[in-house]
Design a protein around this motif. Structure first.
Motif, short mmCIF file in Angstrom:
data_model
loop_
_atom_site.label_atom_id
_atom_site.label_comp_id
_atom_site.label_asym_id
_atom_site.label_seq_id
_atom_site.Cartn_x
_atom_site.Cartn_y
_atom_site.Cartn_z
N GLN A 47 19.16 12.71 -1.23
CA GLN A 47 20.04 12.18 -0.18
C GLN A 47 19.47 10.87 0.33
O GLN A 47 18.25 10.70 0.45
CB GLN A 47 20.16 13.16 0.99
N GLY A 48 20.36 9.91 0.64
CA GLY A 48 19.90 8.64 1.16
C GLY A 48 19.13 7.83 0.13
O GLY A 48 19.25 8.03 -1.07
N ARG A 49 18.32 6.89 0.63
CA ARG A 49 17.56 6.00 -0.23
C ARG A 49 16.12 5.89 0.28
O ARG A 49 15.87 5.99 1.48
CB ARG A 49 18.20 4.59 -0.24
N LYS A 50 15.18 5.67 -0.63
CA LYS A 50 13.78 5.47 -0.25
C LYS A 50 13.14 4.43 -1.15
O LYS A 50 13.34 4.44 -2.37
CB LYS A 50 12.99 6.78 -0.29
N HIS A 51 12.39 3.54 -0.52
CA HIS A 51 11.72 2.45 -1.23
C HIS A 51 10.31 2.88 -1.61
O HIS A 51 9.54 3.35 -0.77
CB HIS A 51 11.68 1.21 -0.33
N TRP A 52 9.97 2.72 -2.90
CA TRP A 52 8.65 3.10 -3.42
C TRP A 52 7.95 1.89 -4.01
O TRP A 52 8.57 1.07 -4.71
CB TRP A 52 8.81 4.14 -4.54
N ARG A 53 6.66 1.81 -3.75
CA ARG A 53 5.78 0.86 -4.44
C ARG A 53 4.62 1.66 -5.04
O ARG A 53 3.96 2.43 -4.33
CB ARG A 53 5.25 -0.20 -3.47
N VAL A 54 4.42 1.49 -6.34
CA VAL A 54 3.39 2.23 -7.08
C VAL A 54 2.45 1.23 -7.73
O VAL A 54 2.88 0.24 -8.33
CB VAL A 54 4.02 3.15 -8.14
N TYR A 55 1.13 1.50 -7.63
CA TYR A 55 0.11 0.60 -8.13
C TYR A 55 -0.77 1.29 -9.17
O TYR A 55 -0.87 2.52 -9.20
CB TYR A 55 -0.78 0.12 -6.96
N SER A 56 -1.43 0.49 -9.98
CA SER A 56 -2.42 1.04 -10.90
C SER A 56 -3.61 1.57 -10.09
O SER A 56 -3.84 1.14 -8.96
CB SER A 56 -2.89 -0.04 -11.88
N PRO A 57 -4.37 2.50 -10.65
CA PRO A 57 -5.48 3.10 -9.89
C PRO A 57 -6.55 2.09 -9.51
O PRO A 57 -6.83 1.14 -10.25
CB PRO A 57 -6.04 4.14 -10.86
N PRO A 58 -7.17 2.28 -8.33
CA PRO A 58 -8.35 1.47 -7.98
C PRO A 58 -9.46 1.70 -9.00
O PRO A 58 -9.55 2.77 -9.60
CB PRO A 58 -8.76 2.00 -6.60
N ASN A 59 -10.28 0.70 -9.19
CA ASN A 59 -11.42 0.83 -10.10
C ASN A 59 -12.46 1.74 -9.45
O ASN A 59 -13.08 1.36 -8.45
CB ASN A 59 -12.02 -0.54 -10.38
#
Length: 241
Positions: A47-59
């Motif tokens: 339901q609705g909308r959600k904004h996602w930001r995904v990053y590569s793992p920290p070293n």
């Protein structure tokens, strides 16, 4: 109503699974600050909308005492502005999920969410299916630890000697990146299947487990017999950790 989908996911993956439901009001600049999880997650927007930001793992080598699967939690700071500049992360995904969209986020990958999109006045609801491999010790790091214990060999290489030790911190994070990636890798999908395919994977897991362990430290690994390596893979398949 959520039990049915959870059980279906367990049946389909033959892995321990949990399900969370997140309800977020519109207009939230941050609904979940940057963090990592111990689970691989499958997100389903309902339901609705959600904004996602995904990053590569920290070293992990930059902060070896931090648990790569629990960054941004407890006393660990993982601010958004420092992900790329300080922790060596790269933004991989910047997307807004709509109803019916699905997103996969691997364990250890930082992510942050918001519902700050202008013009949206609908509450966001999404389901997160958690594939709990690392939660239940179903990775080569834990398998190595079990094999050494079964053989009565002290882990002088990684110094993980107590059951209470967090296996994802310390010397394991200082291994060469390719070795660490192999060591932290989840056991193969299908190993826990109650069929011939699952049984056939035991030799594959045994070979890879011994190879990784020899790469980390030949002296430690040489104290484990071939039968113990295989017995460890059999036990993991039959009983887990």
């Amino acid at each position: 109503k959520l039990a049915g989908p959870t059980l279906a996911c367990c049946d389909a993956s033959s892995l321990p699974n949990a399900l969370n439901m997140y309800v977020t009001a519109p207009g939230k600049k941050t609904s979940a600050p940057p963090h990592t999880d111990r689970q691989d997650v499958v997100v389903v927007q309902t339901q609705g909308r959600k904004h996602w930001r995904v990053y590569s793992p920290p070293n992990p080598a930059l902060d070896p005492l931090a648990d790569m699967y629990a960054r941004g939690k407890g006393d660990d700071a993982l601010p958004l502005h420092a992900l790329e500049s300080t922790h060596g992360c790269t933004k991989l995904i910047d997307v807004t999920l709509d109803v019916g969209d699905v997103l996969f986020v691997p364990a250890g990958f930082p992510h942050t969410t918001d519902t700050a999109e202008e013009g949206s006045d609908t509450t966001s609801i999404h389901l997160t299916f958690n594939l709990d491999t690392h939660v239940w010790d179903l990775d080569y790091l834990s398998a190595r630890r079990l094999a050494l214990a079964r053989a009565g060999v002290v882990d002088t290489a990684l110094e993980q000697t107590k059951d209470s030790d967090n296996r994802y911190v310390g010397k394991a994070n200082l291994l060469p990146a390719d070795v660490r990636a192999d060591l932290f890798e989840a056991l193969p999908l299908g190993l826990l299947e109650d069929d011939d395919n699952g049984a056939a994977m035991v030799d594959e897991v045994t070979t890879k487990l011994e190879r990784i362990s020899q790469t980390i430290d030949e002296e430690t690994a040489s104290g484990v017999t071939e039968s113990v390596w295989k017995d460890t893979a059999v036990r993991l398949r039959q009983q887990g950790m």
